[in-house]
Each structure stands twice: as structure tokens, then as C-alpha cells.
Design a protein around this motif. Structure first.
Motif, mmCIF file in Angstrom:
data_model
loop_
_atom_site.group_PDB
_atom_site.id
_atom_site.type_symbol
_atom_site.label_atom_id
_atom_site.label_comp_id
_atom_site.label_asym_id
_atom_site.label_seq_id
_atom_site.Cartn_x
_atom_site.Cartn_y
_atom_site.Cartn_z
ATOM 1 N N VAL A 208 -16.082 6.162 80.854
ATOM 2 C CA VAL A 208 -16.288 6.942 81.911
ATOM 3 C C VAL A 208 -15.712 5.630 82.841
ATOM 4 O O VAL A 208 -16.816 4.523 83.556
ATOM 5 C CB VAL A 208 -18.327 6.486 82.020
ATOM 6 N N PRO A 209 -14.651 5.361 83.419
ATOM 7 C CA PRO A 209 -13.928 4.331 84.345
ATOM 8 C C PRO A 209 -13.792 4.806 85.686
ATOM 9 O O PRO A 209 -13.716 5.583 86.347
ATOM 10 C CB PRO A 209 -12.265 4.729 84.115
ATOM 11 N N GLY A 210 -14.957 3.117 86.522
ATOM 12 C CA GLY A 210 -14.613 2.671 87.657
ATOM 13 C C GLY A 210 -13.699 2.909 88.574
ATOM 14 O O GLY A 210 -13.367 3.994 89.756
ATOM 15 N N LEU A 211 -12.505 2.431 88.007
ATOM 16 C CA LEU A 211 -11.398 2.546 88.064
ATOM 17 C C LEU A 211 -10.434 4.235 87.986
ATOM 18 O O LEU A 211 -10.026 4.226 88.839
ATOM 19 C CB LEU A 211 -10.291 1.631 87.672
ATOM 20 N N GLY A 212 -11.396 5.013 87.909
ATOM 21 C CA GLY A 212 -10.724 5.684 87.643
ATOM 22 C C GLY A 212 -10.862 7.352 89.068
ATOM 23 O O GLY A 212 -10.096 8.016 89.307
ATOM 24 N N ASN A 213 -11.890 6.227 89.888
ATOM 25 C CA ASN A 213 -11.596 6.554 91.349
ATOM 26 C C ASN A 213 -10.608 6.549 91.765
ATOM 27 O O ASN A 213 -9.537 7.575 92.751
ATOM 28 C CB ASN A 213 -13.173 6.556 92.495
ATOM 29 N N VAL A 242 -4.863 -2.042 83.154
ATOM 30 C CA VAL A 242 -5.047 -3.382 82.760
ATOM 31 C C VAL A 242 -4.984 -4.403 83.844
ATOM 32 O O VAL A 242 -5.604 -5.316 84.662
ATOM 33 C CB VAL A 242 -4.690 -4.216 80.951
ATOM 34 N N ALA A 243 -3.992 -3.897 84.273
ATOM 35 C CA ALA A 243 -3.511 -4.821 85.115
ATOM 36 C C ALA A 243 -3.528 -4.768 86.984
ATOM 37 O O ALA A 243 -3.974 -4.817 87.645
ATOM 38 C CB ALA A 243 -1.206 -4.569 85.272
ATOM 39 N N LEU A 244 -3.576 -2.804 87.196
ATOM 40 C CA LEU A 244 -4.384 -2.085 87.754
ATOM 41 C C LEU A 244 -5.906 -3.103 88.469
ATOM 42 O O LEU A 244 -6.721 -3.537 89.333
ATOM 43 C CB LEU A 244 -4.082 -0.906 88.101
ATOM 44 N N LEU A 263 -16.267 -3.346 94.180
ATOM 45 C CA LEU A 263 -16.775 -2.208 95.168
ATOM 46 C C LEU A 263 -15.894 -2.115 95.695
ATOM 47 O O LEU A 263 -15.312 -0.664 96.579
ATOM 48 C CB LEU A 263 -17.990 -2.294 94.743
ATOM 49 N N GLY A 264 -15.850 -3.346 96.636
ATOM 50 C CA GLY A 264 -14.525 -3.370 97.684
ATOM 51 C C GLY A 264 -13.637 -3.402 97.501
ATOM 52 O O GLY A 264 -12.734 -2.376 98.135
ATOM 53 N N ALA A 265 -12.984 -3.728 96.378
ATOM 54 C CA ALA A 265 -11.407 -3.552 95.500
ATOM 55 C C ALA A 265 -11.293 -1.642 95.821
ATOM 56 O O ALA A 265 -10.957 -1.398 95.696
ATOM 57 C CB ALA A 265 -10.896 -4.704 94.884
ATOM 58 N N LEU A 299 -1.556 -4.634 94.898
ATOM 59 C CA LEU A 299 -1.558 -4.429 93.511
ATOM 60 C C LEU A 299 -1.335 -2.941 92.856
ATOM 61 O O LEU A 299 -0.337 -2.016 92.202
ATOM 62 C CB LEU A 299 -3.336 -4.546 92.887
ATOM 63 N N LEU A 300 -1.825 -1.793 94.172
ATOM 64 C CA LEU A 300 -1.295 -0.810 94.044
ATOM 65 C C LEU A 300 -0.060 0.053 93.480
ATOM 66 O O LEU A 300 0.408 0.514 93.146
ATOM 67 C CB LEU A 300 -2.695 0.106 95.101
ATOM 68 N N ALA A 301 0.819 -1.136 94.938
ATOM 69 C CA ALA A 301 2.085 -0.712 95.330
ATOM 70 C C ALA A 301 2.117 -1.190 93.745
ATOM 71 O O ALA A 301 3.538 -0.315 92.816
ATOM 72 C CB ALA A 301 2.612 -1.758 95.502
ATOM 73 N N ALA A 302 1.942 -1.910 92.530
ATOM 74 C CA ALA A 302 2.895 -2.865 91.096
ATOM 75 C C ALA A 302 2.229 -1.629 90.469
ATOM 76 O O ALA A 302 3.292 -1.025 89.502
ATOM 77 C CB ALA A 302 2.221 -3.536 90.786
ATOM 78 N N ALA A 303 1.309 -0.469 90.650
ATOM 79 C CA ALA A 303 0.904 -0.018 89.791
ATOM 80 C C ALA A 303 1.815 1.882 90.091
ATOM 81 O O ALA A 303 1.298 2.759 89.041
ATOM 82 C CB ALA A 303 -0.540 0.328 89.390
#
Length: 306
Positions: A208-213, A242-244, A263-265, A299-303
């Protein structure tokens, strides 16, 4: 919909998009649901920590559940948090969530009140008795200040009082003990974005990953690689995520808490990716600065996501 015998796979805790004046942005919420469903997730979890449940009014909580349930129309299992300080209040939230279309309820131990382990056990047994749907325990000691023990969880699971566990404690030792002791059919879901491969290797059933959004495709890929036994590829994907995940720390601790930063991120990333209209956080959380949003974009671009 009817829940599967055991919840598995990727079940993101859905962010709650807000308008600039703090109301639920239902149009953005529907787009976010489509963004997640189209990535191949296995279920959705509304009204958890990533959903800012503690900041939402009762009316807003119902709006979120009704909007997501109505749009899903039974295509995916829908879990809803029933998060509050005491058993009667949790029961009220659970009934409202189920009436709004949720398929199962996720509840923490009581908090604010000073409770004994016997009272925590009684809390979950009362929920099992009075909630007419599966109940999952939410182990969130950083916010609730109570760590659910392996003995308690396995006893409740064995007696059928709990259908599963969302473990956001980060305690892999306790997670392993629960996996060893829990009965067949009990769902053990990790809430840690950064140790999914390790948890699944131990036998956990999903994440259940918050980053999964932000990157649902990444978590779907990670879980599928683990299921295929391709652990080298799973590790590589986990390390990319992990980097993201570093985005949760972009906010300055001199002016905001880590909740606002994380949450802001997530919301800034969803706005940058064109999924939601506004990165608004519920009051009294603090918004990211332009420089901090720029770091999220980096970070988005790097991922590979921008």
C-alpha cells in the motif's frame, strides 16, 4: 464488489485532491482513480494517512468514498479508512464508508486516549462484531503511538476478527512473525515504499504505497517481477523507486513537518504529471516553495516520469 479471498498486489492509498479553497476536487479525484486503475493496480485505499484523513471533515470523507466508489463501479476492491480516537467514533466512520460504497474497512488502534493492550484487543473485536464487512488493522505507530504486536495480530487473525493488516511500522521482524503465525487467507500488506521487495520475499501479499500515486506503474512492475521470481530486476526497480521516494524530504524542516513535505511532494508530482489540478494541502499544512517543487520535478525527470 465481493473481495477476493485475500487482498494481494498493489493497493495505493489514494491522495485527496483539494481545490484552492480546501474542498474535495472530485474531478481531479476521478482522474487520479483512472491514473491508478489504468496502471493495473489491484485495489484502492481511500481515507488513510496519504489521503489526509485526519484533516478531512466527516462530509469530506463521505464525498471521497462516494466519488471513488461511484467511479470504480465495482471494478476494483475499495478499502476505506475508519480512523478516529475511540471505538464508537470508528464504528460511525465504518458504517458511513460502507454505506458510501467501500468493500472493507481499515482501522488503527485507539489513540489520544491512554489504552491498555487488552483494550486495543477489545477495540478490534468490537469492530469485527459490529462492522458488516472485512476489517483490516492499520499498524501506524508513528501517529497512533501504539505498536500492534505479532501475538495480538495473529490471535485476532486466527479468530477471524481481522481479514488483514496494513503494516506501516517498518518493523520487518514483527512482519515476519505475523507472516509465520497468521492463518491462510489473512492478507499482510506492507505500507513501506522502500522495502517492498524484502517484504514480498518474506511472504507479504502486497503493498500500500503512498508513492504509488505518483508512479503506480513502477509498483505494479515491482510486484510482478517479485511474483515471477526475478529478484534482480525487482531490486533494480525497487532502487529506482527508492531514489524517487527522496521527494518526501524536499520540504524544509525549518518551516514544515514531514507530513507537509511528503504529501506536498506527492501532490506537486501529481500536478506536474497532469493528473490533478492543484497541489493544495489541507490546513494547517504548509505548501512547498517553488524551489522545492522544482526539486520534485528533477526527481520525476530522473525517474523517467517527466
Amino acid at each position: 464488489m465481493t473481495l477476493p479471498d485475500r487482498l494481494t498486489g498493489v493497493i495505493p492509498p489514494v491522495c485527496t485532491p483539494l481545490t484552492p479553497d480546501g474542498e474535495v476536487d472530485t474531478a481531479s479525484l476521478v482522474r487520479l482513480v483512472d491514473h491508478l486503475a489504468d496502471a493495473g493496480v489491484d485495489g484502492l485505499f481511500v481515507l488513510g494517512s496519504t489521503s489526509e484523513v485526519a484533516f478531512l471533515t466527516d462530509a469530506q470523507r463521505r464525498t471521497v468514498t462516494e466519488t471513488v466508489a461511484g467511479h470504480l463501479a465495482g471494478q476494483l476492491p475499495l478499502l476505506a479508512g475508519a480512523i478516529d480516537m475511540t471505538t464508537p467514533r470508528v464504528l460511525d466512520h465504518a458504517r458511513t464508508a460502507l454505506a458510501a460504497g467501500a468493500d472493507a474497512v481499515v482501522a488503527t488502534a485507539p489513540f489520544y486516549t491512554r489504552t491498555h493492550p487488552a483494550e486495543i484487543e477489545r477495540h478490534f473485536r468490537l469492530l469485527a462484531r459490529h462492522v458488516e464487512a472485512p476489517v483490516l488493522a492499520y499498524d501506524l505507530p508513528v501517529s497512533v503511538h501504539t505498536k500492534l504486536t505479532a501475538d495480538l495480530v495473529t490471535a485476532l487473525a486466527t479468530d477471524g476478527a481481522l481479514a488483514g493488516l496494513k503494516d506501516s511500522s517498518g518493523d520487518l521482524g514483527t512482519l515476519r512473525a505475523i507472516l509465520i503465525g497468521a492463518p491462510e487467507g489473512f492478507a499482510v500488506l506492507t505500507g513501506s515504499e522502500v522495502t517492498v521487495d524484502a517484504a514480498l520475499l518474506m511472504g507479504a501479499h502486497g503493498v500500500v504505497p503512498g508513492l504509488g500515486n505518483v508512479d503506480p506503474h513502477g509498483y505494479v512492475s515491482l510486484v510482478r517481477r517479485c511474483a515471477a521470481g526475478d529478484w534482480a530486476a525487482a531490486r533494480a526497480e525497487q532502487e529506482r523507486l527508492v531514489a524517487l521516494f527522496a521527494m518526501v524530504d524536499v520540504g524544509s524542516p525549518a518551516r514544515m513537518g514531514r507530513g507537509s513535505s511528503a504529501l506536498g511532494a506527492f501532490k506537486a508530482a501529481l500536478r506536474l504529471r497532469g493528473v490533478i489540478d492543484h497541489p493544495t494541502l489541507a490546513e494547517p499544512q504548509v505548501a512547498l516553495s517553488d524551489d522545492e517543487v522544482a526539486e520534485v520535478a528533477r526527481l520525476l525527470a530522473a525517474a523517467g516520469l517527466l
